[in-house]
Structures are given as structure tokens and as C-alpha cells.
Design a protein around this motif. Structure first.
Motif, PDB file in Angstrom:
ATOM      1  N   PHE A 228      62.068 -55.113  -1.757  1.00  0.00           N
ATOM      2  CA  PHE A 228      62.522 -53.890  -1.078  1.00  0.00           C
ATOM      3  C   PHE A 228      62.592 -54.114   0.427  1.00  0.00           C
ATOM      4  O   PHE A 228      63.527 -53.647   1.099  1.00  0.00           O
ATOM      5  CB  PHE A 228      61.573 -52.733  -1.391  1.00  0.00           C
ATOM      6  N   VAL A 229      61.617 -54.842   0.952  1.00  0.00           N
ATOM      7  CA  VAL A 229      61.611 -55.156   2.379  1.00  0.00           C
ATOM      8  C   VAL A 229      62.839 -55.988   2.739  1.00  0.00           C
ATOM      9  O   VAL A 229      63.537 -55.698   3.719  1.00  0.00           O
ATOM     10  CB  VAL A 229      60.319 -55.900   2.762  1.00  0.00           C
TER      11      VAL A 229
ATOM     12  N   TYR B 263      53.213 -54.052   8.784  1.00  0.00           N
ATOM     13  CA  TYR B 263      54.446 -53.460   9.313  1.00  0.00           C
ATOM     14  C   TYR B 263      54.943 -54.242  10.523  1.00  0.00           C
ATOM     15  O   TYR B 263      56.158 -54.405  10.695  1.00  0.00           O
ATOM     16  CB  TYR B 263      54.210 -51.987   9.674  1.00  0.00           C
TER      17      TYR B 263
ATOM     18  N   HIS C  65      58.407 -58.730   0.064  1.00  0.00           N
ATOM     19  CA  HIS C  65      58.738 -57.833  -1.054  1.00  0.00           C
ATOM     20  C   HIS C  65      60.260 -57.637  -1.119  1.00  0.00           C
ATOM     21  O   HIS C  65      60.927 -57.501  -0.081  1.00  0.00           O
ATOM     22  CB  HIS C  65      58.037 -56.486  -0.841  1.00  0.00           C
TER      23      HIS C  65
ATOM     24  N   PHE D 138      60.993 -43.410   0.424  1.00  0.00           N
ATOM     25  CA  PHE D 138      59.960 -44.172   1.125  1.00  0.00           C
ATOM     26  C   PHE D 138      59.465 -43.424   2.350  1.00  0.00           C
ATOM     27  O   PHE D 138      58.251 -43.304   2.577  1.00  0.00           O
ATOM     28  CB  PHE D 138      60.502 -45.543   1.539  1.00  0.00           C
TER      29      PHE D 138
ATOM     30  N   TRP E 116      55.695 -50.230  -1.537  1.00  0.00           N
ATOM     31  CA  TRP E 116      57.097 -50.663  -1.495  1.00  0.00           C
ATOM     32  C   TRP E 116      57.722 -50.616  -2.888  1.00  0.00           C
ATOM     33  O   TRP E 116      58.890 -50.212  -3.043  1.00  0.00           O
ATOM     34  CB  TRP E 116      57.194 -52.076  -0.926  1.00  0.00           C
TER      35      TRP E 116
ATOM     36  N   GLU F 273      49.641 -51.655  -0.351  1.00  0.00           N
ATOM     37  CA  GLU F 273      50.859 -51.765   0.459  1.00  0.00           C
ATOM     38  C   GLU F 273      52.017 -52.294  -0.384  1.00  0.00           C
ATOM     39  O   GLU F 273      53.149 -51.808  -0.298  1.00  0.00           O
ATOM     40  CB  GLU F 273      50.616 -52.690   1.661  1.00  0.00           C
ATOM     41  N   TYR F 274      51.728 -53.302  -1.188  1.00  0.00           N
ATOM     42  CA  TYR F 274      52.769 -53.861  -2.065  1.00  0.00           C
ATOM     43  C   TYR F 274      53.272 -52.799  -3.043  1.00  0.00           C
ATOM     44  O   TYR F 274      54.488 -52.629  -3.241  1.00  0.00           O
ATOM     45  CB  TYR F 274      52.221 -55.068  -2.826  1.00  0.00           C
TER      46      TYR F 274
END
Length: 220
Positions: free
Chosen positions: A23-24, A139, A21, A40, A208, A204-205
Motif C-alpha cells: 500500500f505504501v 512515517y 508495504h 486510511f 496499512w 503499523e503494518y
């Protein structure tokens, strides 16, 4: 093929999108703003309350005593380890205890936690385990990926990365993977187990994405 790999394979495209992602990647690059990351962390803290409840229900329904004990210990660790991480990081991102107390769950947070709690109370036990698996595993994979490919210029982000790439968190993940791989899933129950896993990956996606826009999932 193990149960974990079978589940991941059923949602392999979604899984890759989640791990990578934008953001990740921004955490690793240090380009995510402190305001975004503070949002977040706040949403993550709100999420963990219902995640804890889901683990407690899963523990009460586990078919083996040792699994009950493991899940109860994990639920306790959510309260201690994760809370401690948030307590150490939130003030650095401008979020006080009072701010956290006033925080409102975002749309993705509400949808995700409703999914977890509803699954725990109304679906089979294997489905509940499939629902919590993406949180654990993604994670860890994100932490390991970021540590291997980036060294964040922001030490606060690097601290977060090191936590999820670390051995202590990895031990908890391995314990959950062992349970999931050993649990019995009837083929008639497989579509339900697969469905809740894919939904959790999707949430989860969205979690983010919600952080990237500070809660504005819908254009205004």
C-alpha cells in the motif's frame, strides 16, 4: 548500538516489511484509489485521538522535565499540524466532516490504540516510549523512501509524502529519537520494551493492510 537501533534490529524483518508495504508503494506509484486513501486518512484521524492521550500520559511520567515539555509540545502538534493535514486532504478524498464524525474505527485501529493506551497506563515509561516510536519513525522513513524513489503522479499523494519527508516532521522525529536513545532501560525491563515495540511495528503494518482492504482484514 543506540537504543533506537537496538529496537529496530530486534524487529528488522518486520521493519523492512512495514517500510515496503504494498500500500505504501502504491502511494508513490499513484495506484492506491482515492477511496482507499480516504479510508486510511479517516482511520488515521481516529487513531490520533488515542495517540495524543498516550503522549500526554508519557509526558506526565517522564523522568526529566525537558522530556515532559517536549512530549507535551508534540501532543499539541498532533492536535494542530496533523489535524490541519487531515482537514486539507480529507475533502479531496470525498470525506466530509460529517463522514469523519460518523466513522467507526477498524479492527486494526482498535487493536493498535488499545495497545498504546494500555501500555501507557500499565507498563514502564521506557515501554511507552518504545510503543510510540514506530509511528514517529516509520512515517519519516516511508516519506523519505517514497520521495527518493517515486514522484507520485497524484499531487495529493505527493503532498502527503512531502509532509512526512519534510524538515518540520523530521525535527519532531529527531527530538523523540534523542529521548529514546538517552532513556535508561534496565536489562530486566528490556524484554517488555522490545515486545511493545515489536507489537507497534506489527500494528503499523496491519494499519496499512486495513487501508488496502478498506477495513476488511478478514475474508468474508
Amino acid at each position: 548500538m543506540t537504543m533506537v537501533n537496538r529496537l529496530k534490529d530486534s524487529a528488522k524483518d518486520q521493519w523492512q516489511q512495514l517500510i515496503h508495504h504494498p500500500f505504501v508503494a502504491g502511494i508513490g506509484e499513484g495506484t492506491v484509489s482515492h477511496r482507499q486513501f480516504g479510508y486510511f486518512l479517516t482511520q488515521d484521524a481516529l487513531y490520533l485521538g488515542d495517540f495524543l492521550s498516550t503522549l500526554a500520559v508519557a509526558a506526565s511520567r517522564a523522568p526529566r522535565r525537558e522530556w515532559t515539555e517536549t512530549l507535551l509540545r508534540h501532543a499539541e502538534n498532533v492536535t494542530t499540524v496533523e489535524t490541519a493535514l487531515h482537514a486539507s486532504l480529507l475533502p479531496a478524498f470525498g470525506v466530509s466532516a460529517a463522514d469523519l464524525g460518523r466513522a467507526v474505527p477498524g479492527l486494526a485501529t482498535i487493536a493498535y490504540t488499545d495497545h498504546l493506551v494500555r501500555t501507557a497506563w500499565s507498563r514502564t515509561w521506557p515501554a511507552t516510549m518504545a510503543a510510540v516510536l514506530p509511528c514517529y519513525l516509520s512515517y519519516q522513513e516511508i516519506g523519505i523512501h517514497l520521495k527518493a524513489h517515486y514522484h507520485s503522479p497524484d499531487p495529493l499523494y505527493q503532498q502527503w509524502i512531502e509532509t512526512y519527508a519534510g524538515d518540520e516532521y523530521g525535527q519532531a522525529v529527531e527530538e523523540l529519537l534523542a529521548i529514546v536513545n538517552a532513556m535508561a532501560v534496565d536489562e530486566a525491563d528490556w524484554p517488555q520494551v522490545q515486545n511493545v515495540f515489536e507489537r507497534s511495528v506489527g500494528y503499523e503494518y496491519l494499519f496499512w493492510s486495513q487501508a488496502a482492504t478498506e477495513g476488511h482484514l478478514i475474508d468474508r
